[in-house]
Motif scaffolding. Structure first.
Motif, PDB file in Angstrom:
ATOM      1  N   SER A   1     -18.508 -28.703 -12.216  1.00  0.00           N
ATOM      2  CA  SER A   1     -19.620 -27.667 -12.126  1.00  0.00           C
ATOM      3  C   SER A   1     -20.442 -26.866 -12.919  1.00  0.00           C
ATOM      4  N   ARG A   2     -21.675 -26.101 -12.891  1.00  0.00           N
ATOM      5  CA  ARG A   2     -22.097 -24.893 -13.145  1.00  0.00           C
ATOM      6  C   ARG A   2     -21.246 -23.829 -12.442  1.00  0.00           C
ATOM      7  N   PRO A   3     -21.230 -23.046 -13.219  1.00  0.00           N
ATOM      8  CA  PRO A   3     -21.059 -21.876 -12.067  1.00  0.00           C
ATOM      9  C   PRO A   3     -21.720 -21.167 -10.992  1.00  0.00           C
ATOM     10  N   VAL A   4     -21.451 -20.686  -9.469  1.00  0.00           N
ATOM     11  CA  VAL A   4     -23.096 -19.937  -8.925  1.00  0.00           C
ATOM     12  C   VAL A   4     -22.365 -19.145  -8.223  1.00  0.00           C
ATOM     13  N   ARG A   5     -22.944 -17.823  -8.512  1.00  0.00           N
ATOM     14  CA  ARG A   5     -22.390 -16.735  -7.893  1.00  0.00           C
ATOM     15  C   ARG A   5     -22.769 -16.250  -6.477  1.00  0.00           C
ATOM     16  N   ILE A   6     -22.487 -16.147  -5.537  1.00  0.00           N
ATOM     17  CA  ILE A   6     -22.568 -15.889  -4.247  1.00  0.00           C
ATOM     18  C   ILE A   6     -21.296 -14.682  -3.738  1.00  0.00           C
ATOM     19  N   GLY A   7     -22.459 -13.477  -4.012  1.00  0.00           N
ATOM     20  CA  GLY A   7     -22.119 -11.893  -3.769  1.00  0.00           C
ATOM     21  C   GLY A   7     -20.705 -11.762  -5.268  1.00  0.00           C
ATOM     22  N   SER A   8     -19.706 -11.292  -4.387  1.00  0.00           N
ATOM     23  CA  SER A   8     -18.611 -10.932  -5.049  1.00  0.00           C
ATOM     24  C   SER A   8     -18.016 -12.091  -6.222  1.00  0.00           C
ATOM     25  N   ILE A   9     -18.294 -13.332  -4.952  1.00  0.00           N
ATOM     26  CA  ILE A   9     -17.287 -14.449  -5.549  1.00  0.00           C
ATOM     27  C   ILE A   9     -18.113 -15.757  -7.099  1.00  0.00           C
ATOM     28  N   GLN A  10     -17.081 -16.831  -7.506  1.00  0.00           N
ATOM     29  CA  GLN A  10     -17.715 -17.217  -7.750  1.00  0.00           C
ATOM     30  C   GLN A  10     -17.392 -18.420  -7.692  1.00  0.00           C
ATOM     31  N   ILE A  11     -17.819 -19.625  -7.589  1.00  0.00           N
ATOM     32  CA  ILE A  11     -17.659 -21.000  -7.118  1.00  0.00           C
ATOM     33  C   ILE A  11     -18.065 -22.120  -8.211  1.00  0.00           C
ATOM     34  N   GLY A  12     -17.578 -23.253  -8.263  1.00  0.00           N
ATOM     35  CA  GLY A  12     -17.738 -24.616  -9.185  1.00  0.00           C
ATOM     36  C   GLY A  12     -16.795 -23.994 -10.442  1.00  0.00           C
ATOM     37  N   ALA A  13     -17.324 -24.074 -11.387  1.00  0.00           N
ATOM     38  CA  ALA A  13     -17.046 -24.467 -13.055  1.00  0.00           C
ATOM     39  C   ALA A  13     -15.491 -24.782 -12.698  1.00  0.00           C
ATOM     40  N   GLY A  14     -14.375 -25.346 -11.672  1.00  0.00           N
ATOM     41  CA  GLY A  14     -13.032 -24.806 -11.580  1.00  0.00           C
ATOM     42  C   GLY A  14     -12.658 -23.785 -11.476  1.00  0.00           C
ATOM     43  N   LEU A  15     -13.466 -23.171 -10.715  1.00  0.00           N
ATOM     44  CA  LEU A  15     -12.338 -22.247 -10.174  1.00  0.00           C
ATOM     45  C   LEU A  15     -11.923 -22.691  -8.753  1.00  0.00           C
TER      46      LEU A  15
END
Lengths: 363, 363
Positions: free
Chosen positions: B7-21
C-alpha cells in the motif's frame, strides 16, 4: 468464502474422507498401547469430544496384540501409527485397523509394497505420512529451504509405488514443526495429487503455543480449501487437541458449532464495570449449556447493541450497571453487584438446544 | 511464501506503516484514560513487549486532557480512539495524538470533514475503523451475509470524502467478531484500496479463545499478504495481546523471533518418559534466556534426531532416560530423574544472545 479442493474419496472403516466431505478431526492416544484400559478411556473421551478417527502407536509386537482388543471395544475407526517395521503394519491390519500410517522416511520400498498388498487385501487405507524431521537426510543435511522439495519428491515416489501396485486408498500428509514449510508443502501437495490430505503441524509444543501455531497453519490451509482431515498436535491431554481443532474449523465455518460461543469485548478506557471477571463467570455458567448459544459480554454502547442483536443473551456495560439483552431486545438494567447472578439465571433458562441465533455467514 | 500487498506509506508519528514495511503490532490501554499513572504503566509494559502503537479511548473531555500528559511521557506514537464526537477527535489531535481512529458507523460526514481538516493541518493520520456491530443498521437490520458489502460501501464513501478533501494519510480497518466476514471484508479492502490495512477480529473473547480465533483470522489474511498493522483484541492484560500478535507474525516469518522457541512432540504410545512435565520445566528455564534459542523436547527416535539437528538444545527420550543434544550433536545420556536439572544447566550455558540455530525458511 473459498472452494474446498475436492480429492477422490477414501474409506477409513465406517467413515469416508475427501471428495468435499466434512473435515474429519483426528487425534492420538498418549499412553502405552498395551495399557488397554487407559487407551479405551482416552478414546471414549475423544469420541465424546467429536474426534472421528483415533491413531495409536504400535512400536512393539505387544502393541499390535493390544490393538486387537482395543479395536473390538471402540465405535470409531482406529489408525495404527507405524514406523520402521512392515511387520507391525501387517499385524495392525490383521488386528482390524481401518488405516495404517507409514512413514516414507523410515521404510524401504520393498517393505511399503508388502504393506500395500496387505492393505489392499483387507480394504484398509494407508496414510503416506512424511515428517520433515524424519525425512531429512541426517548424514548429508538438507537445508531448510530445500526440504519442501524433498518432502514432495519422496511423496511422489511412494504414491507412484502404490499406484503401480493398483492401490489408491491413500491419504497424504507432510508435516514440519515450521508453519511456513508446512503451508508451502501442503500447497504443493494440493496442486500435485488428488488424494485426501491430512494436515497438521508436527511438534507444535505445549498446548498454549500449539493452539496458536496450529490455528495459523491449519487456518491458512483450510481457508485455501486444503485439508480433509486435521490433527492438532499438542503435548498434553488429547481431548484438548480436539477442542482446538474444532475451534479452528468453527471459525472458518467448516464445522457445525458444538459449544457455546462467548463474544467478549477486549475492554478499554470506556469500560466502567469489571468486564473480565464477569466474562469468566459467564464462561463458567455456559459450561452447563448443551447446545450452540451465543452470549456477548460488552463494555459499552459503541458495539454493545450491535453485538446484542446477534446474540441469544448480551450484557452491555454502563457505569456501575449493565443492560441485559435477550435476542437483541433490552430486557432489564442490573446493578454491577447483581450482574453475574442475573446473567446466570438467563443462561439457565436457555435450556432448549437450538434456542440460539448465531450469525455465521453460510459459505 | 507470499507477496505482501504494498500500500502507500502512512506516517504515524515516529513510525511508518504500509509500503511493505514490517507489520506493526498495536494494542490498547484498558484502564480509564484519566488514570494517567496506570496508562503509563500499561504503555511501558506494552512497549517492552514490542508493541509499536498504543491506542487509548477518549470518550470524555477529561480523557483528552489526560492524553496531553500521557503523550508527553511515552516513547511510542499514541492513537486516540474516538466515537460519536468530532470535538473529542479535535482535542485528541491537539493533545499530540499521532493518529485518530474514527468510526464511520457513528460519525456524520460533516463531523468527519472537521476531523480531516484538523488531521491534515497537524500531520496526523486517520484510521477509518468500521466495526460490523456499529455499522449495521439496527432499525432495519442487515442480515449477516449483506454486511460485508455494507462495510465496504461505507468505507468507500468515507475514503472518497477524505480524498476529495485532499487527505490521504488513511489507514482502513473493518472488524467483526466473525472470522469469515472479517476475512472476506479485508480481502475486498485489499482489492479495492491502496491504503494500509489494520487487521483484527473485534470482540474475540477471553484470551484462550481470542488467541485461536485471531490466529486463524489474522494468519489467513497475513498469509495472503494482507495487513500492515495488527491488533489481537482479547479481554485481559493488553501485553498478552502483543504476545499472541507476535506468535502469529513469527509463525509466518513476518517478525524476527523475540523469544525462545520450544518444540515439543505431542507424545504418544511410544513415549517412555514424562515428557509433558519435562517440557513445562524447560519452558520455565527458558524464561531466563534473553534471545531467540530453539529447544526441542522429543519423546522418541522417530523424529527426535531430526528435530535435534535444527535445535540449539534437544532432548530425545528413551526408556527411563534421554539423550541430550547440543546443536545437533549427541552429548550425553541422562537418567530421567536427572533430566530437568541437566537441561536447565545446558540452557543456562546459552548465555550469549544469537547463539542459536533456528531453521526458519526465509521468505
Amino acid at each position: 468464502m473459498y472452494q474446498r479442493k475436492k480429492s477422490r474419496p477414501v474409506r477409513i472403516g465406517s467413515i469416508q474422507i475427501g471428495a468435499g466431505l466434512p473435515v474429519a478431526v483426528q487425534s492420538m492416544t498418549k499412553v502405552q498401547t498395551t495399557d488397554v484400559d487407559r487407551c479405551l478411556e482416552q478414546i471414549g473421551r475423544l469420541t465424546s469430544a467429536g474426534c472421528r478417527l483415533v491413531r495409536l502407536a504400535v512400536p512393539r509386537r505387544a502393541d499390535t496384540q493390544a490393538l486387537v482388543q482395543i479395536v473390538r471395544q471402540v465405535q470409531i475407526p482406529i489408525i495404527a501409527d507405524v514406523h520402521f517395521s512392515a511387520q507391525r503394519a501387517i499385524e495392525a491390519i490383521e488386528a482390524g485397523s481401518a488405516k495404517v500410517r507409514i512413514n516414507p522416511g523410515n521404510m524401504s520400498r520393498e517393505d511399503i509394497l508388502t504393506v500395500v498388498d496387505a492393505a489392499k487385501a483387507n480394504g484398509v487405507a494407508i496414510r503416506l505420512g512424511v515428517n520433515e524431521a524424519s525425512i531429512r537426510d541426517l548424514s548429508d543435511d538438507v537445508p531448510p529451504n530445500k526440504r519442501v522439495r524433498l518432502m514432495i519428491s519422496r511423496i511422489r515416489e511412494y504414491v507412484q509405488l502404490c499406484e503401480d501396485r493398483g492401490f489408491d486408498q491413500l491419504v497424504i500428509s507432510a508435516k514440519s514443526s515450521d508453519p511456513i514449510r508446512t503451508i508451502q508443502t501442503n500447497r504443493a501437495i494440493a496442486r500435485s495429487f488428488d488424494y485426501p490430505i491430512h494436515i497438521g503441524l508436527t511438534h507444535a509444543g505445549l498446548p498454549e503455543d500449539a493452539a496458536i501455531l496450529s490455528a495459523v497453519t491449519l487456518g491458512t490451509l483450510l481457508a485455501e480449501g486444503i485439508g480433509d482431515t486435521i490433527r492438532v498436535s499438542a503435548a498434553g491431554d488429547p481431548v484438548e487437541e480436539v477442542h482446538v481443532a474444532y475451534a479452528i474449523l468453527e471459525a472458518l465455518g467448516l464445522a457445525e458449532r458444538r459449544s457455546p460461543e462467548l463474544v467478549v469485548c477486549p475492554t478499554c478506557g470506556r469500560t466502567e464495570i469489571d468486564l473480565l471477571a464477569l466474562a469468566r463467570k459467564v464462561k463458567a455458567s455456559l459450561q452447563q449449556v448443551p447446545g450452540p448459544v451465543r452470549v456477548a459480554v460488552m463494555g459499552c454502547v459503541v458495539n454493545g447493541p450491535g453485538e446484542a442483536a446477534d446474540a441469544d443473551i448480551a450484557i452491555c456495560g454502563g457505569k456501575g450497571k449493565a443492560f441485559l439483552y435477550h435476542k437483541g431486545k433490552k430486557v432489564t438494567v442490573v446493578p454491577e453487584a447483581q450482574l453475574a447472578d442475573a446473567v446466570q439465571r438467563m443462561i439457565a433458562q436457555l435450556s432448549r438446544v437450538g434456542d440460539h441465533a448465531t450469525a455465521k455467514t453460510k459459505v
